[in-house]
Design an enzyme around this catalytic site. Structure first.
Site, PDB file in Angstrom:
ATOM      1  N   ASP A 295      -3.947   8.350   2.343  1.00  0.00           N
ATOM      2  CA  ASP A 295      -3.808   6.894   2.299  1.00  0.00           C
ATOM      3  C   ASP A 295      -4.375   6.271   3.567  1.00  0.00           C
ATOM      4  O   ASP A 295      -5.159   5.316   3.532  1.00  0.00           O
ATOM      5  CB  ASP A 295      -2.325   6.548   2.136  1.00  0.00           C
ATOM      6  CG  ASP A 295      -2.052   5.056   2.257  1.00  0.00           C
ATOM      7  OD1 ASP A 295      -2.860   4.260   1.749  1.00  0.00           O
ATOM      8  OD2 ASP A 295      -1.014   4.691   2.856  1.00  0.00           O
TER       9      ASP A 295
ATOM     10  N   GLU B 143       6.214  -0.455  -3.090  1.00  0.00           N
ATOM     11  CA  GLU B 143       6.126  -1.446  -2.005  1.00  0.00           C
ATOM     12  C   GLU B 143       5.533  -2.764  -2.480  1.00  0.00           C
ATOM     13  O   GLU B 143       5.970  -3.837  -2.036  1.00  0.00           O
ATOM     14  CB  GLU B 143       5.273  -0.874  -0.876  1.00  0.00           C
ATOM     15  CG  GLU B 143       5.217  -1.743   0.361  1.00  0.00           C
ATOM     16  CD  GLU B 143       4.412  -1.093   1.479  1.00  0.00           C
ATOM     17  OE1 GLU B 143       4.084  -1.801   2.440  1.00  0.00           O
ATOM     18  OE2 GLU B 143       4.104   0.111   1.366  1.00  0.00           O
ATOM     19  N   ASP B 144       4.565  -2.722  -3.406  1.00  0.00           N
ATOM     20  CA  ASP B 144       3.814  -3.927  -3.760  1.00  0.00           C
ATOM     21  C   ASP B 144       4.155  -4.516  -5.118  1.00  0.00           C
ATOM     22  O   ASP B 144       3.628  -5.571  -5.475  1.00  0.00           O
ATOM     23  CB  ASP B 144       2.307  -3.619  -3.724  1.00  0.00           C
ATOM     24  CG  ASP B 144       1.824  -3.287  -2.322  1.00  0.00           C
ATOM     25  OD1 ASP B 144       2.527  -3.636  -1.357  1.00  0.00           O
ATOM     26  OD2 ASP B 144       0.749  -2.670  -2.188  1.00  0.00           O
TER      27      ASP B 144
ATOM     28  N   HIS C  57      -8.309   1.412  -4.216  1.00  0.00           N
ATOM     29  CA  HIS C  57      -7.676   2.162  -3.119  1.00  0.00           C
ATOM     30  C   HIS C  57      -6.871   3.354  -3.645  1.00  0.00           C
ATOM     31  O   HIS C  57      -7.093   4.493  -3.180  1.00  0.00           O
ATOM     32  CB  HIS C  57      -6.801   1.227  -2.293  1.00  0.00           C
ATOM     33  CG  HIS C  57      -5.945   1.915  -1.283  1.00  0.00           C
ATOM     34  ND1 HIS C  57      -6.464   2.668  -0.254  1.00  0.00           N
ATOM     35  CD2 HIS C  57      -4.584   1.982  -1.152  1.00  0.00           C
ATOM     36  CE1 HIS C  57      -5.468   3.156   0.479  1.00  0.00           C
ATOM     37  NE2 HIS C  57      -4.327   2.764  -0.055  1.00  0.00           N
TER      38      HIS C  57
ATOM     39  N   ASP D 135     -21.405  21.941  24.364  1.00  0.00           N
ATOM     40  CA  ASP D 135     -21.029  22.229  22.966  1.00  0.00           C
ATOM     41  C   ASP D 135     -21.068  20.982  22.100  1.00  0.00           C
ATOM     42  O   ASP D 135     -20.207  20.745  21.266  1.00  0.00           O
ATOM     43  CB  ASP D 135     -19.650  22.886  22.888  1.00  0.00           C
ATOM     44  CG  ASP D 135     -18.553  22.007  23.490  1.00  0.00           C
ATOM     45  OD1 ASP D 135     -18.897  21.055  24.208  1.00  0.00           O
ATOM     46  OD2 ASP D 135     -17.376  22.279  23.232  1.00  0.00           O
TER      47      ASP D 135
ATOM     48  N   HIS E  12       1.280   5.503  -4.886  1.00  0.00           N
ATOM     49  CA  HIS E  12       1.927   5.435  -3.573  1.00  0.00           C
ATOM     50  C   HIS E  12       2.246   4.021  -3.115  1.00  0.00           C
ATOM     51  O   HIS E  12       3.082   3.830  -2.226  1.00  0.00           O
ATOM     52  CB  HIS E  12       1.060   6.142  -2.515  1.00  0.00           C
ATOM     53  CG  HIS E  12      -0.180   5.403  -2.126  1.00  0.00           C
ATOM     54  ND1 HIS E  12      -1.352   5.487  -2.832  1.00  0.00           N
ATOM     55  CD2 HIS E  12      -0.426   4.557  -1.099  1.00  0.00           C
ATOM     56  CE1 HIS E  12      -2.269   4.731  -2.259  1.00  0.00           C
ATOM     57  NE2 HIS E  12      -1.737   4.150  -1.194  1.00  0.00           N
TER      58      HIS E  12
END
Length: 754
Positions: free
Chosen positions: A158, A95-96, A67, A279, A91
């Site tokens: 992300d 958090e993890d 990821h 269109d 990123h």
């Protein structure tokens, strides 16, 4: 902490994209400082993330590092700097994993730290609801965007990769993420002009939110692909030949399909069948200069018959996200309508990459400069930041964010020629508040195209609007019935709250004092825990908190719970936390005299086998302390709330200690009637909004009555059925969060009769 990482080359057990393999190889073989500067940060960030995420897997079963690699690749494709690409790799580490922002800064610099912090969710904080968590995450993200607009580009990359792999999550989770993507992130990509992200995010959200319509639209597009391509090829060849004849060099002349969600939206909005949407595909003409755009337009209109009303000049009047192009609809040689888009290569780069085009493409050859959030194109972002302190209710903040992210498409002018973009349906009041808050607050009239108009007049493209003001002018609550811009609505409400600030402070003080007791209340308001509670509720001072409490922006339960959380482990605050109600009966004595719990089928313990009924004067409900009174009539025992004033005049020998039976097998009635009165700002739809909140909690409304007086708040009396005290308090809390609600309370018998 200091996470240990190896410094020797790592053997990776995942397939790396070619660009990353090349980057790692060139960094290790680099012999000059330029190569090192270009690749070192990216390679170190990747290797650090690889080791931290080692052993972690996604829901699909693939290694988690796939990821971050994909996110970094998307940022690289947008022309992101090494710091942005590094942030793409990192990123999720805060958090993890146990890595801290300080360590990110130590290893990779302050620039990478700010980007990573800006996209990190508040997963390690406690919130009272999912909505509050979501709102605080967005508040944090928009604040980070104000410092560095690249934060949202990292976040969009992300989200895009998460949407591409959404099929591995549970159905409910998929729908939740897809809905947030369609309501927040796709409009954000559009605001930033990143068309390639916006289209894919919308189509992926469409796929999971409305799968049947998605498949149907996909089939319709596939069925007509061959015929459509043949028509486009014929038209492009005709235009290519004509443009060459007049000396216009096209860097690109091709057909492109409209994305699926765009087709579906147009079919729904215009109530058309697929074959009626002209269109579905468009021809794109890329030329070298702005002058050639208009010359090419003349060729198109000369060769094919233009469709009236289908020409749009976004070059002379760009969209708010700086999109520029000429759009025109013509009837092709086969008789089918076709859309033609004409722009320069530079305009096309902005249309595809948005703000990223400012650093990806360099027309002058000089080093590109990053876009600053204070630029004019980010007026919408500044408005969101202004609302950070104005809107305390999480639900209302999220609604305002959604309203403000959708594209403005009405352009009006000031008498001096300045142009402003507003939402469809905007009025002179919306325009006044767009100019300045004080202009809106003192607005007394308006001229549109030189003629006096009413303030609820709907503005049209090209209108010249002049706002008339007076020093003693002030907003009217009636304006809330017709303004459409979230900023205008919020400013009107804020003015009303400020003009009644002293009254709101007194009301908030009374509510909190009643809950905590009068003892040492003044010292409590000046205490450090109370100030901390105010700041956590997004208020600058305790006085602001009391005003918000009085107005209904913040609930009493939220303030009390956060205050109690704040003093845990500290010196106890001297307050009468448990306040006795205005009754001559001792609550402590009553509690001690209630019979011990025992299981039976009666909803009330203490009246087993006796005739009894719930008193109509106070309507007790499960969860409230109760007391029985032996009546002088033949109605048996009357059950009252312990705070009921009728208890004060009753002889002690007629009192019967009782309590609610909380046994699971109790066969008590499902609901109990409660009369409430709501004081609200008088606007169209306020009762419907209240009823919607009640419906969300499956609460039945027996009756409703609304009283309105010009210039005063509306009084709404409701009789509702609730199960217990917890449901009633939860309902009050939800209704108080509505910005239009001034007060809500239960009614006693005499008030109901009046």
């Amino acid at each position: 902490m200091n996470t240990a990482v190896t410094t020797c080359p790592i053997q990776f057990n995942v397939d790396l994209p070619d660009w990353l393999q090349s980057c790692l190889l060139s960094e290790r073989r680099a012999t000059n400082e330029v190569a090192l500067a270009d690749n070192s940060l990216i390679c170190r960030a990747f290797e650090f993330a690889y080791q931290l995420h080692e052993g972690q897997c996604r829901k699909s079963g693939e290694p988690y590092i796939c990821h971050p690699i994909a996110v970094a690749g998307l940022l690289r494709d947008l022309g992101g700097s090494p710091a942005m690409i590094a942030a793409g790799f990192l990123h999720d580490v805060v958090e993890d994993t146990d890595v801290t922002p300080d360590e990110i800064e130590q290893r990779f610099g302050v620039e990478v730290r700010h980007l990573v912090e800006g996209v990190t969710k508040l997963s390690k904080f406690t919130f009272s609801s999912k909505t509050e968590r979501q709102a605080e995450n967005f508040r944090r993200m928009f604040l980070a965007m104000a410092k560095d607009i690249r934060v949202i580009v990292v976040k969009l990359a992300d989200r895009l990769h998460n949407m591409r792999t959404l099929e591995h999550l549970a159905d409910e989770k998929r729908r939740s993420i897809a809905l947030e993507t369609r309501e927040i992130f796709a409009p954000l990509a559009n605001r930033l002009g990143i068309g390639r992200f916006k289209w894919e995010l919308e189509d992926l959200s469409f796929k999971y939110l409305e799968p049947e319509q998605y498949r149907r639209t996909q089939e319709l597009v596939a069925e007509k692909r061959a015929d459509r391509q043949a028509r486009l090829n014929e038209v492009t060849e005709i235009l290519r030949r004509r443009l060459e004849e007049v000396g216009i060099n096209c860097s690109e002349l091709s057909g492109r399909p409209k994305h699926l969600y765009g087709i579906y939206q147009k079919m729904q909005r215009q109530q058309k069948e697929y074959h009626q949407v002209y269109d579905v595909s468009a021809i794109r003409i890329l030329v070298e200069t702005k002058d050639e755009c208009y010359r090419a337009l003349a060729i198109v209109h000369d060769e094919f018959r233009p469709i009236p009303g289908r020409f749009k000049d976004y070059i002379g009047l760009p969209k708010p996200n700086r999109y520029q192009s000429l759009h025109t609809g013509v009837i092709g040689s086969s008789g089918h309508p076709i859309e033609v888009q004409i722009r320069t290569l530079a305009m096309h780069q902005v249309a595809e990459y948005g703000i990223a085009a400012h650093w990806k493409y360099k027309e002058t050859g000089s080093t590109p400069t990053l876009v600053k959030p204070e630029d004019e194109k980010f007026t919408w972002l500044r408005q969101l930041l202004e609302w950070q302190n104005d809107l305390k209710d999480a639900q209302e903040y999220l609604e305002s964010v959604k309203d403000n992210l959708f594209e403005d498409d009405v352009y009006v002018f000031t008498p001096k020629g300045d142009v402003f973009s507003l939402a469809q349906g905007a009025t002179p009041v919306d325009f006044a508040y767009r100019i300045h808050t004080e202009v809106g607050n003192t607005c007394t009239g308006a001229r549109v195209n030189g003629r006096m108009v009413t303030l609820d007049t709907v503005l049209k493209n090209g209108d010249i609007v002049e706002i008339l003001t007076q020093k003693n002018g002030h907003p009217s609550l009636d304006w809330l019935n017709f303004v459409v811009c979230a900023g205008a609505r919020n400013r009107i409400r804020q003015w009303y709250k400020r003009s009644h600030r002293d009254e709101n402070i007194c009301r908030g003080r009374e509510l909190l004092e009643k809950e905590l007791g009068k003892s040492s209340f003044d010292s409590l308001c000046k205490s450090e825990p109370m100030q901390a509670v105010a700041q956590r509720c997004n208020y600058q001072s305790v006085e602001d908190l009391l005003a918000g409490l009085g107005y209904g922006e913040v609930t009493l339960n939220l303030v009390v719970n956060r205050l109690r959380d704040g003093v845990k482990g500290k010196q106890p605050i001297t307050t009468d936390i448990e306040v006795l109600p205005p009754s001559t009966v001792s609550q402590k004595a009553l509690r001690e005299s209630v019979p011990a719990f025992r299981t039976n089928k009666s909803p009330i313990i203490g009246v087993e086998g006796l005739l009894h009924h719930l008193a109509g004067c106070c309507h007790p409900i499960p969860g409230e302390p109760i007391m029985g009174i032996v009546t002088r009539s033949s109605r048996g025992i009357s059950i009252h709330r312990q705070s009921c004033r009728n208890l004060e005049t009753v002889d002690g020998d007629r009192l019967v200690p009782v309590s609610w039976n909380t046994a699971t097998e109790t066969q008590r009635p499902l609901t109990y009637p409660i009369d409430v009165q709501i004081e609200a700002l008088d606007r169209v739809g306020v009762l419907n909004d209240i009823l919607s909140r009640l419906k969300d909690d499956n609460i039945n409304v027996r009756s409703a009555m609304v009283k309105t007086y010009p210039g005063f708040p509306a009084l709404i009396n409701l009789c509702i059925d609730v199960r217990d005290l917890n449901q009633l308090e939860r309902t009050f809390s939800q209704i108080k969060k509505m910005s239009d609600i001034l007060n809500i309370r239960r009614l006693n018998e005499s008030e109901r009769l009046n």
